[in-house]
Design an enzyme around this catalytic site. Structure first.
Site, PDB file in Angstrom:
ATOM      1  N   CYS A 182      -4.670 -49.984 -61.474  1.00  0.00           N
ATOM      2  CA  CYS A 182      -4.599 -51.358 -60.967  1.00  0.00           C
ATOM      3  C   CYS A 182      -5.118 -51.450 -59.535  1.00  0.00           C
ATOM      4  O   CYS A 182      -5.877 -52.359 -59.181  1.00  0.00           O
ATOM      5  CB  CYS A 182      -3.161 -51.868 -60.978  1.00  0.00           C
ATOM      6  SG  CYS A 182      -2.338 -51.822 -62.568  1.00  0.00           S
ATOM      7  N   ASP A 183      -4.695 -50.516 -58.691  1.00  0.00           N
ATOM      8  CA  ASP A 183      -4.895 -50.649 -57.243  1.00  0.00           C
ATOM      9  C   ASP A 183      -5.823 -49.621 -56.619  1.00  0.00           C
ATOM     10  O   ASP A 183      -6.138 -49.707 -55.428  1.00  0.00           O
ATOM     11  CB  ASP A 183      -3.534 -50.564 -56.533  1.00  0.00           C
ATOM     12  CG  ASP A 183      -2.575 -51.642 -56.998  1.00  0.00           C
ATOM     13  OD1 ASP A 183      -3.050 -52.733 -57.365  1.00  0.00           O
ATOM     14  OD2 ASP A 183      -1.358 -51.404 -56.997  1.00  0.00           O
TER      15      ASP A 183
ATOM     16  N   CYS B   5       0.607 -48.004 -59.812  1.00  0.00           N
ATOM     17  CA  CYS B   5      -0.452 -48.105 -60.823  1.00  0.00           C
ATOM     18  C   CYS B   5      -1.813 -47.819 -60.198  1.00  0.00           C
ATOM     19  O   CYS B   5      -2.387 -48.679 -59.522  1.00  0.00           O
ATOM     20  CB  CYS B   5      -0.442 -49.493 -61.460  1.00  0.00           C
ATOM     21  SG  CYS B   5      -1.715 -49.726 -62.719  1.00  0.00           S
TER      22      CYS B   5
END
Length: 307
Positions: free
Chosen positions: A138-139, A135
């Site tokens: 997300c990261d 992701c």
């Protein structure tokens, strides 16, 4: 079991836990069925979550724990078991667990999520969360000014690469074909970015590193030539596998196996809702899963009031 609950929540990731919290606050007779003995779904394996409002930098496991602790204030029963079948009988939703136990409810919220497809190469599992990610949104922020690689050639992979290119020093895009499957508007944008290098006709064979990702081994599938690239992170975007297999006979699915459900989370069967990554939607994040959980309970209440 003969008892008929008002709502049955299947899954205990962010969507299922939020649904449980809202169901408890609404004082609905609720049971939660979770496959794993630890609540949280995929986020328990996430090293750090930095995009959930109000609690930046929290570990996935800690965030999952907070979700569950909040639910526990509602004193709802959580049952650990693997659901093997789902059906409806005269409007009642019935599930059967692996051990043969049956549970019945007037409504059901399916929140079983979707799992990212993996490359199944050496180093992938060992370094998951330590440079291996599924992701980018997300990261990606953890890799600012660093070197990353994206694997895949569809819309998600190309969008991830564009997102990362705005943050990272350099982004490699590794695709097993000689052209992208993504929309032209995305590919045109990606190919115009100076810090992006596309490696065509290639696959990742190994992810290397000690405690974190350090290198990836890449092979050209046309000439079998191999090379190693020094990277700080690798983002795998080769699709997802929704956990919808046991529901395909009862519910309408979209291409790819996601359960068709609108923003209210209502499926094609009255009283059955799909929340979180399992349903058709544009963005699959913790915050959108939590939103689905709340929306699903709103739908449950409206349905119960109509009976």
């Amino acid at each position: 079991m003969d008892k008929i609950h008002e709502v049955m929540i299947i899954g205990s990731g962010p969507a299922g836990l939020t649904a449980a919290l809202y169901a408890g606050r609404a004082e609905l007779d609720t049971i939660v069925i979770e496959k794993a003995p630890i609540s949280g779904g995929q986020i328990i394996n996430t090293y750090e979550v930095d995009n959930y409002p109000g609690i930046p930098g929290i570990s996935g496991f800690e965030l999952a724990t907070k979700f569950r602790e909040h639910c526990d204030r509602m004193n709802l029963p959580f049952i650990t078991g693997d659901v093997k079948s789902f059906r409806t009988e005269d409007g009642i939703k019935v599930i059967t667990l692996e051990d043969g136990t049956e549970y019945r409810a007037k409504t059901a919220i399916i929140a079983t999520g979707a799992n990212p497809r993996k490359l199944m190469v050496e180093g992938e599992e060992r370094l998951a969360g330590m440079g291996v990610s599924y992701c980018a949104t997300c990261d990606g922020a953890f890799f600012k000014n660093k070197i990353t690689a994206v694997v895949g050639g569809g819309d998600v992979a190309v969008e991830d690469a564009i997102f990362l290119a705005r943050l990272c020093k350099k982004v490699y895009v590794i695709h097993r074909r000689d052209e992208f499957r993504a929309a032209k508007t995305y590919t045109t944008k990606l190919l115009s970015m100076e810090n992006v290098e596309v490696i065509w006709d290639s696959v990742v064979e190994e992810i290397k590193g000690g405690e974190v990702v350090e290198k990836i081994k890449v092979k050209n599938i046309k000439n079998n030539e191999g090379t190693e690239l020094a990277v700080d992170g690798i983002f795998i975007a080769v699709g997802y596998n929704p956990s919808s297999e046991i529901y395909k006979e009862a519910l309408e699915l979209a291409p790819g196996g996601y359960i068709k459900a609108d923003e209210s989370c209502q499926t094609n069967i009255p009283g059955v809702f799909a929340a979180g990554d399992i349903r058709t939607k544009e963005l699959r994040q913790i915050i959108t899963a939590a939103s689905d959980g709340a929306n699903a309970i709103t739908g449950v209440e409206k349905y119960l009031n109509s009976l």
